[in-house]
Structures are given as C-alpha cells and as structure tokens.
Write a protein that holds these residues in place. Structure first.
Motif, PDB file in Angstrom:
ATOM      1  N   GLN A  76     -44.708  33.887  -3.395  1.00  0.00           N
ATOM      2  CA  GLN A  76     -44.137  32.880  -2.549  1.00  0.00           C
ATOM      3  C   GLN A  76     -45.040  31.690  -1.993  1.00  0.00           C
ATOM      4  N   HIS A  78     -46.339  29.002   0.996  1.00  0.00           N
ATOM      5  CA  HIS A  78     -46.496  28.897   2.384  1.00  0.00           C
ATOM      6  C   HIS A  78     -47.218  27.455   2.801  1.00  0.00           C
ATOM      7  N   ALA A  89     -44.807  34.400   8.716  1.00  0.00           N
ATOM      8  CA  ALA A  89     -44.105  34.480   7.251  1.00  0.00           C
ATOM      9  C   ALA A  89     -44.914  35.260   6.503  1.00  0.00           C
ATOM     10  N   ASP A  93     -43.210  38.228   4.104  1.00  0.00           N
ATOM     11  CA  ASP A  93     -43.022  38.399   2.871  1.00  0.00           C
ATOM     12  C   ASP A  93     -43.681  39.586   2.097  1.00  0.00           C
ATOM     13  N   THR A 305     -42.455  31.574  -8.424  1.00  0.00           N
ATOM     14  CA  THR A 305     -42.225  31.557  -7.219  1.00  0.00           C
ATOM     15  C   THR A 305     -40.637  30.787  -7.062  1.00  0.00           C
ATOM     16  N   GLN A 307     -38.104  29.191  -5.107  1.00  0.00           N
ATOM     17  CA  GLN A 307     -38.204  28.166  -3.949  1.00  0.00           C
ATOM     18  C   GLN A 307     -36.811  28.223  -3.024  1.00  0.00           C
ATOM     19  N   PRO A 308     -36.907  28.461  -1.662  1.00  0.00           N
ATOM     20  CA  PRO A 308     -36.052  28.641  -0.804  1.00  0.00           C
ATOM     21  C   PRO A 308     -34.968  27.876  -1.025  1.00  0.00           C
ATOM     22  N   ARG A 321     -36.092  32.187   3.211  1.00  0.00           N
ATOM     23  CA  ARG A 321     -37.175  32.789   2.737  1.00  0.00           C
ATOM     24  C   ARG A 321     -36.960  34.361   2.016  1.00  0.00           C
ATOM     25  N   ARG A 325     -37.028  35.954  -1.793  1.00  0.00           N
ATOM     26  CA  ARG A 325     -37.667  36.851  -2.190  1.00  0.00           C
ATOM     27  C   ARG A 325     -36.629  37.983  -2.926  1.00  0.00           C
TER      28      ARG A 325
END
Length: 577
Positions: A76, A78, A89, A93, A305, A307-308, A321, A325
């Motif tokens: 992820q 940040h 965060a 995670d 990864t 993305q949100p 987030r 996940r």
C-alpha cells in the motif's frame, strides 16, 4: 479394474472454425450485419494496433516465464504530508493484511522517516521509497534507520537515469542485500495515454539503460539484474492486464538471456491505473480496481498496490484504505487467485495476446534503441508515440466507445459529492490524462451554474416507441451535467411546442422511432423553432428538415455537450463555439 478417463465432450459433435463462423454470421445478420466475415466484425484493435480476435483455436509457440511464487505482496502507498497521520495509517495497514509499504516522499519530508517508521518491524515489512529528486537523501536516512537490522526487502526507488545509481547499488549490496536500489517506473507512459505495448517497450528500454549504467560502473551483470524492480499499471481490462504482466517477464527474460544472465527474473510491482480513476461516482472505482488487481495477480505480479477508490479526489480516508486492503485479501484468501503460479497459462486467448504484446513491445524497444537509447528517445521518439495513442483513446472516450461508467455512461446528476482532504491521492505523474477528466470538467461547470442546465426532450408517439431514445438522450446530456425534461407521449406539434415553452430552455431533442420521425419530425421541428428553439437535436440517424444535428451511438458526445453548453449560453471560457 481399469477406468477409462472421462471425456467431457463425448456427447457433443466435434466443432470446427467453419461451423463457428456459420453460427456467428447467423447471429450477426439478425442484428443487421450485412457483411460475410464474422471474425472481422467481432475483432477489436488495441491502442498499440494489436488485433484482438473473437476466436482462438491454437497456442503460439512461445515460452512461458513464471514468477517464483503463487502469492503476491500486498503493498500500500502512503503519501500524507503529516508524519503522524502517515504513521497511524501504516500501523493500520500492517495490522490488517498489508505486507509491504510504498512511501511517497514527494509530499512527505524524508527527514520524517524515523517518525513515520517508528514501530514498524523492518525485518518483516519491506519498504519501498519514492522520493524523486531527494532519492539519495531518503536512501541515506532510511539505511541509517535500518542499521543493524537485516531488512526483509524493499527498494530505494532510484530511477534508471539517476546520476548516483551505481553508488546506491553498491550500498545495497554491501549493507542490505535484500534491498533493491532501482525502480523502473512505467506508470508515466500509461498515465500519459500510452498503450500496453508502448508501456512495456519503454520499460524494457529504461531497464536496459540502467543495466548499461551499472555495468559501465564495474558492477556485474548478475548484480545489476538483481537490483531492478519494474512498476506497471494494471487496468480494468483484465485480459490485457494479465497478458501485459506475462509479456513483461518474457521480454525481460530475453534481455537477461542476451546479457548472459538467463536465470534473472523480472520483479514486478503492479499499481491499479490512475488514468482510469474517476472523481465522479467514485464508488465505481472499487469495481475497476478489483478487476485490475485480479488481472495483475493472475498475470503474475510480485507485488500489487490497489489504489483507494477516492484517490482522484485527494488524500484517501480510512474507509477507502480499508476497502483497498480488503480487495486484495478477498482475491488472495477467499477467491484463491494466488493458489496457482500461472492461472491463465494454456488459455489460447491469453497466450496469443501475451505473444502479440511481447512481439509489438519488442519491436518498439528496438525502435528506441535505434534512436539512441532510452535517454535520447525520451526527448524525441517516445512523446510522439504516446501522443498518438492518447489521441486515439480520447476519440473513443468522446464517442463513448470506451465508456466510463458513472461519468460518460449512467451518470447520476443527484449524486452526493464525496469530499476529501486535498493532497496527492494519486502518484505523481507529469502529463497524466484521466479518462473521465473532460466529462467531469463539464459536470463541474454545469454544477457551478445558478440553475441546472436543461434540455427539452420532445418524445413523439407512445411510451413504448420513444422510451429507448429518450433514455439514451437523457443519459448523454447528463454526462455533461445537463438535466432533461420530457414532453410526455403524443404527436401533436402544437402541444409539444407548448410543453417546450413551459420548459424554458432554448435546446430541444426529438426522441422517437425512425418511422415516426418520417411522419412527424419536420412538423414538430418547425413548431419548436417557432416556439423559440435555437438548437434542435434528433436522437438517432437520419436527416430531417428543421433538425440541426443528431445524437447517436458512436457520435461525438463531448462535441454535442459543448455545442449544447454554447447554445445554453454557458460555454466554459476558452470554448469558441
């Protein structure tokens, strides 16, 4: 007792390509197709010029290059500029399924790394840095933090043309053998509108440039190959994404073979596409990123990864987030996508698409090499190739042949705005083009008006006759933030004109069947014009007296919307219409 193997196709007659063509042609002709080649009618062409066929009946003679493990690293990103927020965060995670961190230090000061990583077990959680021009500073601070700890992995994030590349590689080899120094980031080529083969070819050229720099500095070819990680975009086109990651490994394996390091395997980091993300109706991004994550995982990415869903709006919140996940957790743990090393292996479609992508990307890589290599081509050759694909994609988006759900198709004018803290929600990428941007700009402009812009729909005939085209027209105008009001069923031109006057708009659109257009379009258009209509559209094909233009499937929706804005007197500044 010997049991014969079960033949699942035993009760079915044998198939043939000729029989498939016959059946496909029969279905196509029922929908109005007049040709005699169903394969040509059902084929499509990618932005790299690769033909995607409707039927594949053989495997290409090409090698399969597999990743080392079936599962992938949940990574992820940040990027919050506040170290305290970023640290919180990160902890959330790591406690909830993330297995490595991607720290975007273009907005976060590298000096904050000790605070940000406080409490992180660096021998368990790999850290990937992305510091741009401050790469060496970030690397120095990070390696100092890790002194005395055998890091689990990670990457210092130096680009292939970074001037201090050899020194960073030597530090990694000497101090932290599990850490890589180089990230070959192909995201900018995708974000600038390039096709998948263009992205692959550019990345291979960039990787070769890094190899040359390192080996020229006295670093062995084996060590140089071991220091590179490639970052690619994963889009919602799951099959192209699967094929892209498989083709990328094949291409890099060929480079390794030529360089005398046949055992080298490409490390891949997949990032769900920034270009496909929307600010409007952002919840649909959850579906896009799920498809992209699936494609990357099946294609063999080593790290992914997601993305949100709110990343195009600014800095993601905790809920977004969490969804990012959990998208990976569901695919890995519940769907079992990571249980097989190469789930798409043996698929005639995927294997042929992989081979076609690899061949086209290798040809492009060779063009870059002939132009003087990666560094030279960045200024001369690559921008033109990306611009060509970007223009082709823009035409298809404008014509809604590449629809953006929730924006160019099925927009919701009543949606509640999703607001996020301003910041780098998406990774920095100069020249990025978001596919939804032009439609969203019109939506924003429409929303800023004192009253919602309005178009009148003259629905001619009974409901069953006009509903399809009225719905089509309403959907198209809504893509630009324009509401519609309908006249109700009827064919009386005077009544339709009176309803138009009551609507209080200078733009009208006729909606009905081709037959009723032939009977009533001219009369209704004349009545609307007499009632003050400045622009009269017709939903569908055909020319009729008094009608100014058509809105139809495959037409330029953006052009229609901009023309309508001008007719309504609210054209954005700079629009000369």
């Amino acid at each position: 007792m010997t049991v014969s193997p079960l033949d699942l196709a035993a009760e079915f007659p044998p198939g043939s390509r000729e029989r498939w063509r016959e059946l496909a042609l029969g279905v196509l002709r029922k929908s109005g197709f007049e040709g005699d080649d169903p394969e040509a009618a059902l084929s499509s062409v990618t932005y790299d010029g690769i033909t995607v066929e409707p039927l594949y009946d053989r495997l290409p003679a090409a090698p399969r290059v597999l990743r080392a493990e079936s599962s992938w690293d949940v990574r992820q990103r940040h990027a919050h500029p506040d170290p305290a927020v970023t640290r919180e965060a990160i902890q959330a995670d790591l406690e909830n399924g993330v297995t490595s961190l991607w720290l975007d230090l273009t907005s976060l000061d590298p000096a904050a790394l000790p605070a940000v990583l406080d409490g992180v077990f660096l021998d368990l959680a790999p850290v990937v840095l992305d510091a741009g021009p401050r790469t060496e500073e970030a690397a120095r601070i990070f390696l100092a933090i890790a002194a005395g700890t055998a890091l689990a992995g990670g990457n210092l994030g130096a680009g292939p043309l970074h001037p201090g590349l050899p020194d960073l590689v030597r530090r990694c080899v000497a101090e932290q053998p599990a850490v890589l120094a180089v990230t070959v980031d192909a995201l900018p080529y995708h974000d600038a509108g390039g096709g998948d083969a263009a992205e692959l070819g550019c990345s291979i050229a960039a990787g070769v440039a890094a190899l040359r720099t390192l080996t020229d500095a006295g670093i062995s070819a084996g060590q140089a190959f071991a220091q590179l990680e490639f970052r690619y975009a994963a889009s919602a086109d799951q099959f192209l994404t699967i094929a892209k990651f498989r083709a990328a490994r094949r291409l890099w394996s060929r480079v390794a073979e030529v360089c005398g390091v046949p055992e080298a395997v490409q490390r891949q980091h997949a990032v769900t596409s920034s270009a496909m993300m929307t600010a409007r109706d952002p919840w649909v991004n959850m579906l896009r990123t799920t498809l992209a994550c699936f494609g990357a995982g099946v294609g063999g990415a080593d790290a992914v990864t997601v993305q949100p869903f709110d990343a195009a709006l600014g800095l993601p919140d905790g809920f977004a987030r969490r969804i990012a996940r959990n998208t990976q957790a569901l695919l890995v743990e519940e769907a079992g996508v990571a249980r097989v090393i190469d789930p798409a292996g043996g698929s005639w479609y995927v294997e042929n698409l992989t081979a076609a992508l690899a061949e086209r990307a290798w040809t492009w890589f060779q063009e870059i090499e002939r132009a003087g290599g990666y560094a030279a081509a960045l200024e001369t050759l690559i921008p033109g190739r990306l611009a060509t694909a970007r223009a082709a994609r823009a035409r298809e988006i404008a014509r809604r042949k590449s629809p953006v759900t929730g924006v160019s198709e099925f927009p919701n004018l009543g949606e509640r705005a999703v607001v996020r803290e301003p910041g780098p929600g998406l990774p920095a990428s100069p020249g990025r083009v978001r596919y939804a941007a032009e439609y969203e700009a019109l939506r924003d402009h429409a929303d800023a008006q004192p009253e919602r812009p309005l178009v009148f729909l003259a629905t001619i005939g009974p409901v069953a006759v006009h509903t399809a085209r009225a719905s089509f027209a309403a959907n198209l105008f809504a893509a630009g933030g324009i509401a519609t009001v309908t006249s109700g069923p009827g064919t009386d031109a005077a009544a339709l004109a009176e309803a138009f006057r009551d609507a209080g708009t200078p733009v009208a659109c006729l909606c009905s069947s081709d037959r009723l257009y032939g009977e009533h379009a001219e009369t209704v258009a004349a009545a609307l014009r007499a009632a003050g209509a400045e622009r009269i559209w017709l939903a569908g094909k055909g020319d009729h007296p008094g009608v100014d233009g058509n809105i139809r499937a495959g037409g330029d929706a953006l052009d229609v919307l901009r023309t309508t804005f001008a007719d309504l007197g609210i054209a954005p500044k700079g629009d000369a219409r």
